[in-house]
Design an enzyme around this catalytic site. Structure first.
Site, PDB file in Angstrom:
ATOM      1  N   VAL A 152       0.812  -1.231   0.000  1.00 52.48           N
ATOM      2  CA  VAL A 152       0.000   0.000   0.000  1.00 52.48           C
ATOM      3  C   VAL A 152       0.843   1.279   0.000  1.00 52.48           C
ATOM      4  CG1 VAL A 152      -2.039  -1.047   1.074  1.00 52.48           C
ATOM      5  CG2 VAL A 152      -0.274   0.004   2.525  1.00 52.48           C
ATOM      6  N   SER A 157      -7.038   2.646  15.549  1.00 58.72           N
ATOM      7  CA  SER A 157      -6.684   1.921  16.779  1.00 58.72           C
ATOM      8  C   SER A 157      -7.082   2.778  17.970  1.00 58.72           C
ATOM      9  CB  SER A 157      -5.171   1.683  16.845  1.00 58.72           C
ATOM     10  OG  SER A 157      -4.779   1.320  18.169  1.00 58.72           O
ATOM     11  N   TYR A 159       3.137   4.788  15.764  1.00 55.54           N
ATOM     12  CA  TYR A 159       1.876   4.065  15.508  1.00 55.54           C
ATOM     13  C   TYR A 159       0.686   4.909  15.971  1.00 55.54           C
ATOM     14  CZ  TYR A 159      -1.484   0.142  15.799  1.00 55.54           C
ATOM     15  OH  TYR A 159      -2.577  -0.690  15.659  1.00 55.54           O
ATOM     16  N   ALA A 175       0.517   8.114  16.351  1.00 59.69           N
ATOM     17  CA  ALA A 175       0.376   9.294  15.487  1.00 59.69           C
ATOM     18  C   ALA A 175      -0.263   8.903  14.153  1.00 59.69           C
ATOM     19  CB  ALA A 175       1.740   9.935  15.255  1.00 59.69           C
ATOM     20  N   LYS A 189      -2.215   6.365  13.519  1.00 64.58           N
ATOM     21  CA  LYS A 189      -3.612   5.964  13.700  1.00 64.58           C
ATOM     22  C   LYS A 189      -4.508   7.179  14.012  1.00 64.58           C
ATOM     23  CE  LYS A 189      -3.199   1.528  12.982  1.00 64.58           C
ATOM     24  NZ  LYS A 189      -3.852   0.893  11.833  1.00 64.58           N
TER      25      LYS A 189
HETATM   26  N1  LIG Z   1      -4.729  -6.730  16.634  1.00 62.69           N
HETATM   27  C1  LIG Z   1      -4.919  -5.682  17.409  1.00 62.69           C
HETATM   28  O1  LIG Z   1      -4.987  -5.786  18.629  1.00 62.69           O
HETATM   29  C2  LIG Z   1      -5.095  -4.313  16.792  1.00 62.69           C
HETATM   30  C3  LIG Z   1      -5.565  -3.287  17.614  1.00 62.69           C
HETATM   31  C4  LIG Z   1      -5.768  -2.039  17.058  1.00 62.69           C
HETATM   32  C5  LIG Z   1      -5.523  -1.833  15.713  1.00 62.69           C
HETATM   33  N2  LIG Z   1      -5.064  -2.856  14.932  1.00 62.69           N
HETATM   34  C6  LIG Z   1      -4.888  -2.581  13.511  1.00 62.69           C
HETATM   35  O2  LIG Z   1      -5.686  -3.489  12.782  1.00 62.69           O
HETATM   36  C7  LIG Z   1      -5.170  -3.634  11.449  1.00 62.69           C
HETATM   37  C8  LIG Z   1      -5.135  -5.100  11.095  1.00 62.69           C
HETATM   38  O3  LIG Z   1      -4.193  -5.708  11.930  1.00 62.69           O
HETATM   39  P1  LIG Z   1      -4.246  -7.237  12.349  1.00 62.69           P
HETATM   40  O4  LIG Z   1      -4.180  -7.257  13.824  1.00 62.69           O
HETATM   41  O5  LIG Z   1      -5.311  -7.943  11.611  1.00 62.69           O
HETATM   42  O6  LIG Z   1      -2.784  -7.622  11.846  1.00 62.69           O
HETATM   43  P2  LIG Z   1      -2.221  -8.724  10.836  1.00 62.69           P
HETATM   44  O7  LIG Z   1      -0.727  -8.619  10.873  1.00 62.69           O
HETATM   45  O8  LIG Z   1      -2.816 -10.009  11.182  1.00 62.69           O
HETATM   46  O9  LIG Z   1      -2.750  -8.155   9.453  1.00 62.69           O
HETATM   47  C9  LIG Z   1      -2.192  -7.007   8.845  1.00 62.69           C
HETATM   48  C10 LIG Z   1      -1.795  -7.378   7.438  1.00 62.69           C
HETATM   49  O10 LIG Z   1      -1.258  -6.219   6.790  1.00 62.69           O
HETATM   50  C11 LIG Z   1      -0.255  -6.685   5.906  1.00 62.69           C
HETATM   51  N3  LIG Z   1       0.652  -5.605   5.547  1.00 62.69           N
HETATM   52  C12 LIG Z   1       1.703  -5.130   6.265  1.00 62.69           C
HETATM   53  N4  LIG Z   1       2.320  -4.171   5.566  1.00 62.69           N
HETATM   54  C13 LIG Z   1       1.653  -4.018   4.407  1.00 62.69           C
HETATM   55  C14 LIG Z   1       1.814  -3.184   3.269  1.00 62.69           C
HETATM   56  N5  LIG Z   1       2.840  -2.313   3.183  1.00 62.69           N
HETATM   57  N6  LIG Z   1       0.925  -3.289   2.241  1.00 62.69           N
HETATM   58  C15 LIG Z   1      -0.095  -4.183   2.320  1.00 62.69           C
HETATM   59  N7  LIG Z   1      -0.280  -5.028   3.351  1.00 62.69           N
HETATM   60  C16 LIG Z   1       0.583  -4.925   4.387  1.00 62.69           C
HETATM   61  C17 LIG Z   1       0.431  -7.811   6.658  1.00 62.69           C
HETATM   62  O11 LIG Z   1       1.128  -8.695   5.784  1.00 62.69           O
HETATM   63  C18 LIG Z   1      -0.722  -8.466   7.382  1.00 62.69           C
HETATM   64  O12 LIG Z   1      -1.225  -9.593   6.698  1.00 62.69           O
HETATM   65  C19 LIG Z   1      -3.810  -2.958  11.465  1.00 62.69           C
HETATM   66  O13 LIG Z   1      -3.916  -1.694  10.843  1.00 62.69           O
HETATM   67  C20 LIG Z   1      -3.513  -2.800  12.942  1.00 62.69           C
HETATM   68  O14 LIG Z   1      -2.689  -1.697  13.189  1.00 62.69           O
HETATM   69  C21 LIG Z   1      -4.843  -4.085  15.447  1.00 62.69           C
END
Ligand SMILES: NC(=O)c1ccc[n+]([C@@H]2O[C@H](COP(=O)([O-])OP(=O)(O)OC[C@H]3O[C@@H](n4cnc5c(N)ncnc54)[C@H](O)[C@@H]3O)[C@@H](O)[C@H]2O)c1
Length: 256
Positions: free
Chosen positions: A66, A144, A157, A159, A161
């Site tokens: 992305v 987040s 992170y 900032a 989000k």
């Molecule tokens: N899991 C949590 O507790 C939590 C809490 C708050 C926010 N988030 C946010 O939720 C979103 C999803 O996270 P998740 O927990 O499902 O994580 P995850 O790692 O399981 O999924 C995120 C995916 O993004 C992909 N990715 C990373 N860099 C990329 C790039 N440059 N281009 C395209 N894809 C890319 C990864 O390969 C991964 O498969 C993220 O934005 C994360 O910051 C997660």
């Protein structure tokens, strides 16, 4: 076959399909909506597509970083050609990285902002002309809770989000007259590969126990709970809801 959310659009596009994005893809499949499943790691996208196919759904797996705006354009054009108009955009691509600000390199900072914030800008900018032309569309950006509360050792992170939250609110106002709704889900702790990686090298059971304590519901969340919130925001059920940050985190953030 239409699912229970009553989605009446054509196709969906998801970035990052390892955790929440994968659950989102399966939810679209249940609605009978074909979905482009994209990830920087192609094998993650392919695994998700296989899971969707197992459910009888249609998924197009594609490699996408992305951070690369030209690639975003190319991949979205291909998805549209193969699946039809992309009426739903679910931005979840994200990374984890932890450390004190004083030790953070320029690269650490830039990478975080580019993946979590700039990537969301690129996908929205690329897809919106088609959504505007159709006079419809729904976008859900994952932010987040830390974008609101801030988190020590995750300044970049937090900032990025917070930036996603601002982007979402401003874009919702800009797109409202075009019939396009833009919302964000701010997850609390959700059990995903990314979340578990943040606990690597530590005693997982103790950390899960520690992390659930500040959550009023006393548990971490499941990806299906994010997918349900996403479906609500994509569906006509939320037809008068735009520019909102929906906290899905067991009540840990209650003042918004
Ligand atoms: N899991 C949590 O507790 C939590 C809490 C708050 C926010 N988030 C946010 O939720 C979103 C999803 O996270 P998740 O927990 O499902 O994580 P995850 O790692 O399981 O999924 C995120 C995916 O993004 C992909 N990715 C990373 N860099 C990329 C790039 N440059 N281009 C395209 N894809 C890319 C990864 O390969 C991964 O498969 C993220 O934005 C994360 O910051 C997660």
């Amino acid at each position: 076959m239409a699912g229970s959310w009553g989605l009446d659009g054509e196709a969906a596009f998801i970035t990052g399909v390892g955790g929440m994005g994968r659950a989102g893809a399966l939810a679209f499949a249940e609605e009978g909506i074909p979905v482009a499943v994209t990830d920087v790691n192609l094998s993650i996208a392919e695994t998700t597509a296989a899971l969707v196919a197992e459910k009888g759904g249609k998924a197009l797996p594609m490699q996408l970083d992305v951070r690369d705006s030209a690639q975003v354009q190319e991949v979205m054009a291909k998805a549209t050609a193969e699946l039809g108009p992309l009426d739903y955009l679910f931005n979840t691509a994200g990374i984890g990285h932890y450390g004190p600000l004083v030790e953070m390199s320029n690269e650490d900072w830039s990478r975080m902002v580019e993946v979590c914030l700039t990537g969301t800008f690129y996908t929205c900018r690329t897809l919106l002309p088609a959504m505007i032309a159709r006079g419809r569309g729904a976008i859900v950006n994952i932010s987040s809770m830390f974008g609101q509360t801030g988190q020590a050792n995750m300044v970049h992170y937090s900032a990025a989000k917070a930036g996603v939250m601002g982007l979402t609110k401003a874009l919702a106002r800009e797109m409202a007259e075009h019939g396009i709704r833009v919302n964000s889900i701010a997850p609390g702790p959700i059990d995903t590969p990314l979340w578990r990686r943040g606990l690597e090298g530590k005693d997982l059971d103790n950390l899960i126990e520690e992390r659930r304590q500040p959550v009023p519901m006393k548990r971490v969340g499941h990806i299906s709970e994010i997918a349900d919130a996403m479906m609500y925001l994509m569906s006509p059920t939320s037809s008068y809801v735009t520019g909102q940050i929906l906290h899905v985190g067991g009540g840990e953030v209650t003042v918004t």
